[in-house]
Design an enzyme around this catalytic site. Sequence first.
Site, PDB file in Angstrom:
ATOM      1  N   TYR A 160      35.550  39.837  31.794  1.00 38.51           N
ATOM      2  CA  TYR A 160      34.587  38.836  32.249  1.00 38.51           C
ATOM      3  C   TYR A 160      33.411  39.499  32.978  1.00 38.51           C
ATOM      4  CZ  TYR A 160      38.436  35.606  31.231  1.00 38.51           C
ATOM      5  OH  TYR A 160      39.448  34.912  30.618  1.00 38.51           O
TER       6      TYR A 160
ATOM      7  N   GLU B  30      38.394  30.324  35.628  1.00 37.84           N
ATOM      8  CA  GLU B  30      39.223  30.856  36.708  1.00 37.84           C
ATOM      9  C   GLU B  30      40.249  31.768  36.060  1.00 37.84           C
ATOM     10  OE1 GLU B  30      42.719  27.669  37.555  1.00 37.84           O
ATOM     11  OE2 GLU B  30      40.751  27.173  38.347  1.00 37.84           O
TER      12      GLU B  30
ATOM     13  N   ILE C 177      41.983  30.837  27.467  1.00 36.96           N
ATOM     14  CA  ILE C 177      41.760  31.791  26.396  1.00 36.96           C
ATOM     15  C   ILE C 177      43.100  32.495  26.215  1.00 36.96           C
ATOM     16  CG2 ILE C 177      40.846  33.606  27.887  1.00 36.96           C
ATOM     17  CD1 ILE C 177      38.847  34.214  25.545  1.00 36.96           C
TER      18      ILE C 177
ATOM     19  N   ASN D  96      45.321  39.440  36.960  1.00 38.36           N
ATOM     20  CA  ASN D  96      44.900  39.709  35.585  1.00 38.36           C
ATOM     21  C   ASN D  96      43.652  40.595  35.586  1.00 38.36           C
ATOM     22  OD1 ASN D  96      44.388  39.719  32.853  1.00 38.36           O
ATOM     23  ND2 ASN D  96      44.740  37.533  32.592  1.00 38.36           N
TER      24      ASN D  96
END
Length: 184
Positions: free
Chosen positions: A150, A138, A104, A143
């Site tokens: 998420y 993953e 992404i 990050n």
Amino acid sequence: MNTSVNDNLFVEPTTQFTANPPVELVALTLADVPQMALLESMAHTHPMSEGNLADSFGHLYSVLGLKLSTDSNANVDADTELVEELLGFAIVQQIIDEVTLLDICLLPSLQGKGYGKLLLNAVVTSAKTSGAVVLMLEVRESNVAARGLYQKFGFIESGRRKGYYLIEGGKEDAILMDLAITPE
């Protein structure tokens, strides 16, 4: 190589959203690979190559793009002009009832403004409609922003790959995350 997009995974590929700048979600094609590669180089420390990106257009893959709305006369920043109308994208692979978010990517100047959430929501919605039971991904341990996004979507940490990602001066772990998909 099959150059068609898996129409079963990304539904409503031309949905328009109210945002500034105004955007729409569209299915990408091989013709978009050079812009994807440029965006990768701007957004990631270790970007995917054009070859790897092109390989994401096989029959098991779907690539969704976030583009400037065709109805837009919006003022855009210099970064947006560099990548023309492509502002972000998501690459997924589906094998039977398992979907993996492989990448992404979002223009850095648009990060933290809800566009990543928009892309991820489209991925989750499409996974649900495609009959998936799990959506996996993953993410780099460092990050924190992505991991937080998420988690807001309900992903849980399911494992780690020790020393998976290269960083300056060493390596860092990959955090594996899963989202159980329940039928609607």
